[in-house]
Design a protein around this motif. Structure first.
Motif, PDB file in Angstrom:
ATOM      1  N   ARG A  88       0.837  -1.208   0.000  1.00 17.50           N
ATOM      2  CA  ARG A  88       0.000   0.000   0.000  1.00 17.50           C
ATOM      3  C   ARG A  88       0.870   1.256   0.000  1.00 17.50           C
ATOM      4  O   ARG A  88       0.580   2.223  -0.721  1.00 17.50           O
ATOM      5  N   ASP A  89       1.962   1.219   0.821  1.00 17.22           N
ATOM      6  CA  ASP A  89       2.878   2.366   0.849  1.00 17.22           C
ATOM      7  C   ASP A  89       3.518   2.571  -0.519  1.00 17.22           C
ATOM      8  O   ASP A  89       3.639   3.710  -1.010  1.00 17.22           O
ATOM      9  N   ILE A  90       3.962   1.448  -1.119  1.00 17.77           N
ATOM     10  CA  ILE A  90       4.578   1.539  -2.454  1.00 17.77           C
ATOM     11  C   ILE A  90       3.577   2.069  -3.470  1.00 17.77           C
ATOM     12  O   ILE A  90       3.905   2.896  -4.328  1.00 17.77           O
ATOM     13  N   LYS A  91       2.347   1.578  -3.359  1.00 15.13           N
ATOM     14  CA  LYS A  91       1.310   2.048  -4.272  1.00 15.13           C
ATOM     15  C   LYS A  91       1.076   3.541  -4.110  1.00 15.13           C
ATOM     16  O   LYS A  91       0.958   4.279  -5.098  1.00 15.13           O
ATOM     17  N   ASP A  92       1.051   3.994  -2.825  1.00 14.84           N
ATOM     18  CA  ASP A  92       0.878   5.429  -2.575  1.00 14.84           C
ATOM     19  C   ASP A  92       2.054   6.228  -3.135  1.00 14.84           C
ATOM     20  O   ASP A  92       1.876   7.299  -3.747  1.00 14.84           O
ATOM     21  N   LYS A  93       3.279   5.686  -2.934  1.00 14.96           N
ATOM     22  CA  LYS A  93       4.461   6.373  -3.451  1.00 14.96           C
ATOM     23  C   LYS A  93       4.428   6.431  -4.978  1.00 14.96           C
ATOM     24  O   LYS A  93       4.780   7.445  -5.582  1.00 14.96           O
ATOM     25  N   ILE A  94       4.001   5.305  -5.570  1.00 14.01           N
ATOM     26  CA  ILE A  94       3.907   5.272  -7.038  1.00 14.01           C
ATOM     27  C   ILE A  94       2.881   6.290  -7.522  1.00 14.01           C
ATOM     28  O   ILE A  94       3.101   6.994  -8.511  1.00 14.01           O
ATOM     29  N   GLN A  95       1.769   6.382  -6.814  1.00 16.85           N
ATOM     30  CA  GLN A  95       0.757   7.371  -7.181  1.00 16.85           C
ATOM     31  C   GLN A  95       1.303   8.787  -7.043  1.00 16.85           C
ATOM     32  O   GLN A  95       1.104   9.643  -7.928  1.00 16.85           O
ATOM     33  N   ASN A  96       2.043   9.025  -5.923  1.00 20.03           N
ATOM     34  CA  ASN A  96       2.640  10.350  -5.733  1.00 20.03           C
ATOM     35  C   ASN A  96       3.673  10.641  -6.817  1.00 20.03           C
ATOM     36  O   ASN A  96       3.744  11.759  -7.346  1.00 20.03           O
ATOM     37  N   LEU A  97       4.489   9.596  -7.130  1.00 21.63           N
ATOM     38  CA  LEU A  97       5.483   9.767  -8.191  1.00 21.63           C
ATOM     39  C   LEU A  97       4.819  10.026  -9.535  1.00 21.63           C
ATOM     40  O   LEU A  97       5.300  10.829 -10.338  1.00 21.63           O
ATOM     41  N   THR A  98       3.720   9.321  -9.758  1.00 14.29           N
ATOM     42  CA  THR A  98       2.991   9.527 -11.011  1.00 14.29           C
ATOM     43  C   THR A  98       2.460  10.946 -11.100  1.00 14.29           C
ATOM     44  O   THR A  98       2.554  11.612 -12.141  1.00 14.29           O
ATOM     45  N   ILE A  99       1.902  11.418  -9.959  1.00 13.76           N
ATOM     46  CA  ILE A  99       1.404  12.792  -9.931  1.00 13.76           C
ATOM     47  C   ILE A  99       2.552  13.784 -10.141  1.00 13.76           C
ATOM     48  O   ILE A  99       2.443  14.741 -10.920  1.00 13.76           O
ATOM     49  N   GLU A 100       3.678  13.521  -9.440  1.00  9.48           N
ATOM     50  CA  GLU A 100       4.838  14.402  -9.576  1.00  9.48           C
ATOM     51  C   GLU A 100       5.396  14.362 -10.999  1.00  9.48           C
ATOM     52  O   GLU A 100       5.784  15.384 -11.561  1.00  9.48           O
ATOM     53  N   HIS A 101       5.430  13.136 -11.560  1.00 10.64           N
ATOM     54  CA  HIS A 101       5.927  12.979 -12.936  1.00 10.64           C
ATOM     55  C   HIS A 101       5.029  13.741 -13.921  1.00 10.64           C
ATOM     56  O   HIS A 101       5.520  14.399 -14.847  1.00 10.64           O
ATOM     57  N   THR A 102       3.731  13.619 -13.701  1.00 16.16           N
ATOM     58  CA  THR A 102       2.798  14.357 -14.558  1.00 16.16           C
ATOM     59  C   THR A 102       2.999  15.866 -14.414  1.00 16.16           C
ATOM     60  O   THR A 102       3.004  16.608 -15.406  1.00 16.16           O
ATOM     61  N   LYS A 103       3.214  16.293 -13.157  1.00 14.98           N
ATOM     62  CA  LYS A 103       3.455  17.709 -12.901  1.00 14.98           C
ATOM     63  C   LYS A 103       4.729  18.175 -13.587  1.00 14.98           C
ATOM     64  O   LYS A 103       4.769  19.231 -14.229  1.00 14.98           O
ATOM     65  N   ILE A 104       5.794  17.342 -13.456  1.00 14.19           N
ATOM     66  CA  ILE A 104       7.074  17.688 -14.086  1.00 14.19           C
ATOM     67  C   ILE A 104       6.934  17.721 -15.599  1.00 14.19           C
ATOM     68  O   ILE A 104       7.474  18.608 -16.273  1.00 14.19           O
ATOM     69  N   ASN A 105       6.214  16.742 -16.143  1.00 13.90           N
ATOM     70  CA  ASN A 105       5.995  16.722 -17.597  1.00 13.90           C
ATOM     71  C   ASN A 105       5.264  17.987 -18.058  1.00 13.90           C
ATOM     72  O   ASN A 105       5.595  18.563 -19.106  1.00 13.90           O
ATOM     73  N   ASN A 106       4.269  18.375 -17.257  1.00 13.37           N
ATOM     74  CA  ASN A 106       3.542  19.605 -17.603  1.00 13.37           C
ATOM     75  C   ASN A 106       4.465  20.824 -17.533  1.00 13.37           C
ATOM     76  O   ASN A 106       4.417  21.705 -18.404  1.00 13.37           O
ATOM     77  N   GLU A 107       5.316  20.839 -16.481  1.00 11.20           N
ATOM     78  CA  GLU A 107       6.257  21.953 -16.360  1.00 11.20           C
ATOM     79  C   GLU A 107       7.247  21.950 -17.509  1.00 11.20           C
ATOM     80  O   GLU A 107       7.589  23.013 -18.047  1.00 11.20           O
ATOM     81  N   ILE A 108       7.738  20.744 -17.863  1.00 10.34           N
ATOM     82  CA  ILE A 108       8.680  20.638 -18.985  1.00 10.34           C
ATOM     83  C   ILE A 108       8.007  21.106 -20.269  1.00 10.34           C
ATOM     84  O   ILE A 108       8.612  21.821 -21.081  1.00 10.34           O
ATOM     85  N   ARG A 109       6.765  20.694 -20.462  1.00 13.99           N
ATOM     86  CA  ARG A 109       6.038  21.130 -21.649  1.00 13.99           C
ATOM     87  C   ARG A 109       5.884  22.650 -21.670  1.00 13.99           C
ATOM     88  O   ARG A 109       6.081  23.291 -22.702  1.00 13.99           O
ATOM     89  N   ASP A 110       5.563  23.196 -20.474  1.00  9.39           N
ATOM     90  CA  ASP A 110       5.442  24.651 -20.397  1.00  9.39           C
ATOM     91  C   ASP A 110       6.786  25.338 -20.650  1.00  9.39           C
ATOM     92  O   ASP A 110       6.851  26.372 -21.330  1.00  9.39           O
ATOM     93  N   LEU A 111       7.865  24.727 -20.078  1.00  9.55           N
ATOM     94  CA  LEU A 111       9.196  25.291 -20.294  1.00  9.55           C
ATOM     95  C   LEU A 111       9.591  25.220 -21.762  1.00  9.55           C
ATOM     96  O   LEU A 111      10.197  26.162 -22.299  1.00  9.55           O
ATOM     97  N   LYS A 112       9.272  24.084 -22.406  1.00 11.01           N
ATOM     98  CA  LYS A 112       9.577  23.957 -23.834  1.00 11.01           C
ATOM     99  C   LYS A 112       8.817  25.005 -24.639  1.00 11.01           C
ATOM    100  O   LYS A 112       9.377  25.633 -25.538  1.00 11.01           O
ATOM    101  N   SER A 113       7.551  25.165 -24.275  1.00  8.11           N
ATOM    102  CA  SER A 113       6.763  26.173 -24.973  1.00  8.11           C
ATOM    103  C   SER A 113       7.320  27.569 -24.729  1.00  8.11           C
ATOM    104  O   SER A 113       7.473  28.371 -25.657  1.00  8.11           O
ATOM    105  N   SER A 114       7.664  27.839 -23.437  1.00  2.00           N
ATOM    106  CA  SER A 114       8.246  29.137 -23.115  1.00  2.00           C
ATOM    107  C   SER A 114       9.601  29.303 -23.791  1.00  2.00           C
ATOM    108  O   SER A 114       9.942  30.396 -24.270  1.00  2.00           O
ATOM    109  N   ASN A 115      10.386  28.184 -23.815  1.00  6.00           N
ATOM    110  CA  ASN A 115      11.698  28.246 -24.455  1.00  6.00           C
ATOM    111  C   ASN A 115      11.561  28.531 -25.948  1.00  6.00           C
ATOM    112  O   ASN A 115      12.348  29.289 -26.528  1.00  6.00           O
ATOM    113  N   THR A 116      10.561  27.895 -26.557  1.00  9.04           N
ATOM    114  CA  THR A 116      10.323  28.149 -27.984  1.00  9.04           C
ATOM    115  C   THR A 116       9.972  29.611 -28.219  1.00  9.04           C
ATOM    116  O   THR A 116      10.480  30.258 -29.146  1.00  9.04           O
ATOM    117  N   ILE A 117       9.097  30.131 -27.343  1.00  9.99           N
ATOM    118  CA  ILE A 117       8.717  31.549 -27.458  1.00  9.99           C
ATOM    119  C   ILE A 117       9.935  32.443 -27.260  1.00  9.99           C
ATOM    120  O   ILE A 117      10.166  33.392 -28.023  1.00  9.99           O
TER     121      ILE A 117
END
Length: 318
Positions: A88-117
């Protein structure tokens, strides 16, 4: 050889007495039956006791085994419970990592977009800067041309020592007389010195206090502005025909020092002329001269004339 008969049977006669045989057999059986019960009872008791002991031992062993199995099951159950908690702890950590990974991906996408601009902005700014530099260069060249055009009516005299209370117009007239040029007052618009003092001590009006402190590289040059470019060119031609003028030719007392008269070049063109002369000397150019403030070079009498108008033109000197 006499033949012996087999020994006589205890049952003599042609046929045995069956009734007697039956009685004897029954008697024997009866006797056995009487003896069997004692042995059978003892054996059954022992067997029963052994069976009870075996059952009791098996029960004890089974009970111990049950306890061991129960203990192992309890441990296994605890381990399984801990494993489930860890999962259960691992599952929670995986969920948190997934959320964090999604957040990072969104930030990277935003950074790429900002970098392109930003890259587009940088490209635009770089292009604008390049265009501005090109414009500044063009304007600078145009300003340089206009500045030089503004000096086309000027002659510059270098090496004339400064005298306190000097009369520059008289100095110019003395030089003109020496070279045989008929200079009139109407030919001159103005005459002045260009301030070039560096380390020499000067008085309050900008003139050196004595001749002994003067150096040819620091003496301010005299600028003569003619009212007509034609008259300036005529005097310069007379100067070149005379050659080797000195301060004595200018009517100055004291030690005679060489003076030089030439077109009045801008500081940039003076530097360019100096570089052209050095490079031309290195490449064995025979002629390097000025004509109406233009830098001209020719390697030999029959070679093509090269016009040096900017620093890039120095590449023509080969």
């Amino acid at each position: 050889m006499s033949i012996q008969r087999s020994p006589p049977h205890k049952y003599s006669g042609s046929q045995p007495d069956l009734s007697k045989l039956r009685e004897e057999a029954l008697l024997n059986v009866s006797d056995r039956k009487r003896k069997m019960p004692e042995c059978s009872c003892d054996f059954e008791d022992k067997f029963s006791q052994l069976q009870q002991n075996l059952i009791a031992s098996i029960n004890v062993t089974l009970e111990k085994q049950n306890k061991n199995i129960q203990s192992a099951l309890d441990l296994l159950r605890d381990d399984l419970k801990g494993f489930r908690q860890e999962m259960r702890d691992i599952k929670d950590k995986i969920q948190n990592l997934t959320i964090e990974h999604t957040k990072i991906n969104n930030e990277i996408r935003d950074l790429k977009s900002s970098n392109t601009i930003n890259n587009n902005k940088i490209d635009s700014v770089t292009k604008s800067a390049s265009e501005m530099q090109s414009t500044i260069k063009d304007l600078s060249e145009q300003l340089q041309v206009k500045e030089q055009q503004g000096r086309l009516n000027n002659l510059e005299i270098a090496g004339v020592p400064i005298r306190k209370g000097e009369n520059l117009i008289n100095i110019v007239h003395n030089i003109a007389t020496k070279i045989g040029f008929p200079l009139t007052s109407s030919d001159i618009d103005y005459v002045h010195r260009v301030r070039r003092f560096t380390s020499n001590k000067s008085n309050s009006d900008g003139q050196a206090s004595g001749e002994s402190s003067q150096d040819s590289s620091t003496i301010p040059n005299i600028i003569i502005r003619f009212t007509q470019r034609k008259r300036k060119s005529e005097m310069l031609a007379a100067v070149r025909a005379r050659r080797e003028l000195t301060s004595a030719d200018a009517g100055l007392d004291g030690a005679s020092k060489p003076i030089f008269i030439n077109d009045h070049l801008t500081p940039q063109n003076k530097l360019l002329f100096r570089q052209a002369r050095l490079l031309g000397k290195e490449k064995d150019y025979k002629f390097i001269w000025l004509s109406d403030c233009k830098i001209l070079m020719r390697k030999s009498d029959d070679s093509k004339v090269i016009h040096i108008s900017n620093i890039q033109d120095l590449a023509k000197i080969k």
